[in-house]
Design an enzyme around this catalytic site. Structure first.
Site, short mmCIF file in Angstrom:
data_model
loop_
_atom_site.label_atom_id
_atom_site.label_comp_id
_atom_site.label_asym_id
_atom_site.label_seq_id
_atom_site.Cartn_x
_atom_site.Cartn_y
_atom_site.Cartn_z
N LYS A 80 0.51 -1.31 -0.38
CA LYS A 80 0.08 -0.28 0.30
C LYS A 80 1.42 1.26 -0.31
O LYS A 80 2.32 1.56 0.40
CB LYS A 80 -0.77 0.52 1.68
CG LYS A 80 -2.45 0.93 1.20
CD LYS A 80 -3.00 0.48 2.58
CE LYS A 80 -3.74 1.74 2.74
NZ LYS A 80 -4.86 1.85 3.43
N SER A 155 -9.46 1.34 2.66
CA SER A 155 -8.59 2.37 2.32
C SER A 155 -7.58 1.17 1.52
O SER A 155 -6.86 2.08 -0.03
CB SER A 155 -8.55 3.00 2.76
OG SER A 155 -7.00 2.63 3.79
N SER A 179 -9.66 -1.22 7.34
CA SER A 179 -9.47 -0.39 6.03
C SER A 179 -8.60 -1.67 4.84
O SER A 179 -7.95 -1.90 4.11
CB SER A 179 -8.20 0.50 5.46
OG SER A 179 -9.28 1.58 5.85
N1 GLN Z 1 -13.64 3.62 6.19
C1 GLN Z 1 -12.75 4.48 7.31
C2 GLN Z 1 -12.52 5.85 6.80
O1 GLN Z 1 -12.27 5.78 6.40
C3 GLN Z 1 -11.92 3.80 7.68
C4 GLN Z 1 -10.70 3.57 7.28
C5 GLN Z 1 -9.42 2.89 6.93
O2 GLN Z 1 -8.76 2.18 7.85
N2 GLN Z 1 -7.67 3.67 7.09
O3 GLN Z 1 -11.94 5.98 8.02
#
Ligand code: GLN
Length: 520
Positions: A80, A155, A179
């Site tokens: 990532k 994400s 994410s």
């Molecule tokens: N969807 C969640 C957010 O927008 C989690 C994001 C993540 O785990 N990086 O914060």
């Protein structure tokens, strides 16, 4: 060579170790798959073909002469784009870091290099990991390999999509509120969020420091165990990483758990839950029962406040972490000349019109540089989070929002502590529905945030959780099963997940060819 890519990482490792397959062949097969499909899928922001092939050739030579090699020698892994890698662009899918080349490796990157894994490329993500669909990336969209009109989740959407589309057998993601697990669920792969403190975050570009964790994505539970074993462990460079030995996950993952007690949570089955997801999860409960597990109801009464608490705590920490992007220390800076020219023009205009008050309030060049840098460098969602967080932390609101959210967080943790006195693992859905369409929720932040209701609890409680494939919707979209275990019980979590995987057959290949034929 696509058949080669159907093998799991564990199988590939055997083929490599026994000399039946060369690392160069494997890397080339992955590169071919990427060349063929990534124009559509968009999982990668960058692929390092030459370096990967050179590294693979070196590993092949070392194997040939009988030199010892690392535990992942020759296996391609995608990373990532928020994990710092020496001299390799690490953009967080943000314009702010478009030209950032870190002068050092994140600890997990270093561990992968030491394990002789091949870092094949950088995967797309929501900007600074803020989002759940990979649509907030400043650079490109990533499509779900099961349906190109749908999001891959986020994400870590690129990391999930590339593993699902057979571009790499393994990838690394990060999970602040879901994410890793959420995109794994939506792309039909395995994704594990380790316990807070299990994996070093040194070199991870911080989003919300009390929640962020790094973890593996793979196509099988065994492969996730293999990768976690390399990623995990104490690191003096991250004071939140815990000095506990790393169990040999990949050795024990196949051992069945006797007398497994599974917790089901009535609070999970709220109105927002899609019927097909609920059915798949209930079917998973039956599978566990048939494997000899006992099923008990446990309650997590405060989980209904989890989304609210998370969307105070995460943006608060983000607003503080992102303060460093000021155009001086890091990343993007607004073009100096254009900015000065604009400032001078404004000043001249105000002088002409004699607007003294506005003249006095005009930014100094430095303040203007900060303002312009940040307004050009960050996307809308990141700005929204910075504003939310700054508000929640500001004098007069801190107690009402931030402190209250911390108290809710404590209650959520206590709910889990209590539940885990009665059960070993808690089972439930990962997402309220299968993957939604690109563009469907992006203009509705509340709908996006509510999609996180099942995953944010794990991060708030600091425990570990995994998503494993447990079915398909009528439209052929993957559905994920969520298992959660107490802090530092990844071994139990993986074994419980592997039991389910062995008893079911939900590992499938996305119909990429058919999708292309169907595209207008
Ligand atoms: N969807 C969640 C957010 O927008 C989690 C994001 C993540 O785990 N990086 O914060």
């Amino acid at each position: 060579m696509t058949d080669l890519l159907e093998h799991t990482a564990a199988e590939l490792l055997e083929l490599l170790n026994s000399g039946q397959v060369r690392a160069v062949e494997l890397v080339q097969a992955c590169l071919d798959q990427i060349a063929r499909w990534d124009g559509l899928v968009g999982a990668f922001l960058q692929v390092g073909a030459e370096a990967a092939l050179a590294q693979a050739a070196q590993i092949d030579r070392r194997r040939q002469v009988g030199e010892p090699v690392g535990p992942l020698a020759g296996l391609p892994v995608a990373i990532k784009d928020n994990l710092c890698t020496l001299n390799v662009p690490t953009t967080c899918a943000s314009r702010m870091l478009a030209d950032f080349r870190p002068p050092y490796d994140a600890t997990v990157v270093q561990r992968l290099k030491q394990a002789d894994a091949i870092l094949l490329g950088r995967t797309n993500m929501d900007e600074f990991a803020m989002g759940g669909s990979t649509e907030t990336s400043a650079f490109q969209k990533t499509r779900n390999p099961w349906d190109f009109e749908r999001i891959p989740g986020g994400s870590s959407g690129g990391s999930a999509a590339c593993v699902a589309a057979r571009m790499t057998p393994l990838s690394v993601g990060t999970d602040t509120g879901g994410s890793i697990r959420q995109p794994a669920a939506l792309c039909g792969v395995v994704g594990l969020k380790p316990t807070y403190g299990r994996v070093s975050r040194y070199g991870l570009v911080a989003f919300a420091s009390s929640l962020d964790q790094i973890g593996p994505l793979a196509r099988t539970v065994e492969d996730a165990a293999l990768l976690l074993e390399v990623l995990a462990g104490h690191d003096p460079k991250d004071s939140t990483s815990v000095p506990r030995p790393v169990p040999p996950y990949s050795k024990t993952v196949g051992e069945k758990l006797q007398g497994l007690r599974i917790g089901v949570v009535p609070e999970h089955y709220t109105e927002g839950l899609d019927e097909e997801v609920a059915q798949a999860v209930q079917e998973a409960v039956r599978v566990y029962r048939s494997l000899g597990a006992t099923i008990r109801e446990v309650h997590l009464p405060h989980s209904k406040y989890a989304v609210a608490a998370y969307y105070i705590i995460a943006p608060s920490e983000a607003s503080s972490n992102l303060a460093r992007y000021d155009g001086v220390h890091f990343g993007y800076r607004t073009p100096e000349q254009a900015m000065r020219a604009q400032l001078e023009a404004e000043e001249a205009l105000l002088r002409r019109t004699g607007n003294q008050t506005a003249l006095e309030e005009l930014d100094t060049p430095l303040v203007r540089m900060f303002r312009q840098t940040r307004s050009e460098g960050f996307g809308a969602e990141v700005k929204r989070r910075i504003m939310l967080g700054t508000y929640a932390l500001s004098a007069g609101y801190y107690e009402a929002y931030y402190l209250k959210a911390l108290k809710v967080r404590r209650l959520i943790r206590q709910d889990f502590d209590q539940a885990f006195q009665e059960v070993d693992v808690i089972l439930g859905p990962v997402t309220p529905s299968p993957a939604f369409r690109l563009g469907e929720k992006i203009d509705d932040p509340l709908a996006m945030y509510l999609f996180d209701l099942y995953t944010v609890v794990t991060n708030l409680a600091g425990i570990c959780g995994v998503s494993i494939p447990c079915g398909f919707s009528r439209l052929g979209l993957p559905i994920g099963l969520h298992l959660q275990a107490p802090a530092f019980e990844e071994d139990r979590l993986l074994r419980a997940a592997a039991m389910f995987q062995q008893a079911t057959d939900w590992r499938r290949r996305p119909p990429l060819e058919k999708l292309v034929a169907r595209r207008p």
